[in-house]
Design a protein around this motif. Structure first.
Motif, short mmCIF file in Angstrom:
data_model
loop_
_atom_site.label_atom_id
_atom_site.label_comp_id
_atom_site.label_asym_id
_atom_site.label_seq_id
_atom_site.Cartn_x
_atom_site.Cartn_y
_atom_site.Cartn_z
N GLN A 155 0.84 -1.20 0.00
CA GLN A 155 0.00 0.00 0.00
C GLN A 155 0.88 1.26 0.00
N GLY A 214 0.87 5.89 1.83
CA GLY A 214 0.06 4.68 1.92
C GLY A 214 -0.94 4.68 3.05
N GLY A 262 -6.04 5.39 0.47
CA GLY A 262 -6.01 4.80 -0.86
C GLY A 262 -6.53 5.76 -1.92
#
Length: 110
Positions: free
Chosen positions: A31, A98, A101
């Motif tokens: 992520q 991260g 999103g």
């Protein structure tokens, strides 16, 4: 950790050997990498739009779609998101690390 080290670590890791904690760490790291890529893509898209405004290049929608890596619709969405996040650097930073999103960034852009 730098992006170089993060990518190296991801490359060295075999997902088949991970336990539950390792899976969670790898998902978090992925992520973070996705966020870094998205934040950088948005910065490049904003620059492309700036250059297009001055007559020195194509707008981001054309550059993104022209590389055939995304549809014209996705290119337009990325360009819109990039411009919106330019007004919200703290949100862009959260994406880049991260912590949020693309979906969250789309809500801000809308």
């Amino acid at each position: 950790m730098s992006m170089t080290r993060l990518v190296e670590q991801l490359e060295r890791t075999d997902p088949a050997t991970l336990d539950a904690a390792g899976v969670a760490v790898m998902i978090r790291d992925l992520q973070r990498l996705r966020g870094f890529i998205a934040e950088t893509e948005h910065a490049v898209a904003r620059r492309s739009n700036e250059l297009a405004t001055c007559g020195a290049g194509a707008p981001a929608t054309e550059v993104l779609a022209g590389n055939r890596t995304c549809s014209p619709r996705d290119a337009a969405r990325t360009s819109l998101r990039a411009e919106a996040l330019g007004d919200f650097p703290e949100v862009s930073g959260q994406l880049g690390h991260g912590r949020i999103g693309i979906e969250h960034a789309d809500v801000v852009a809308a």
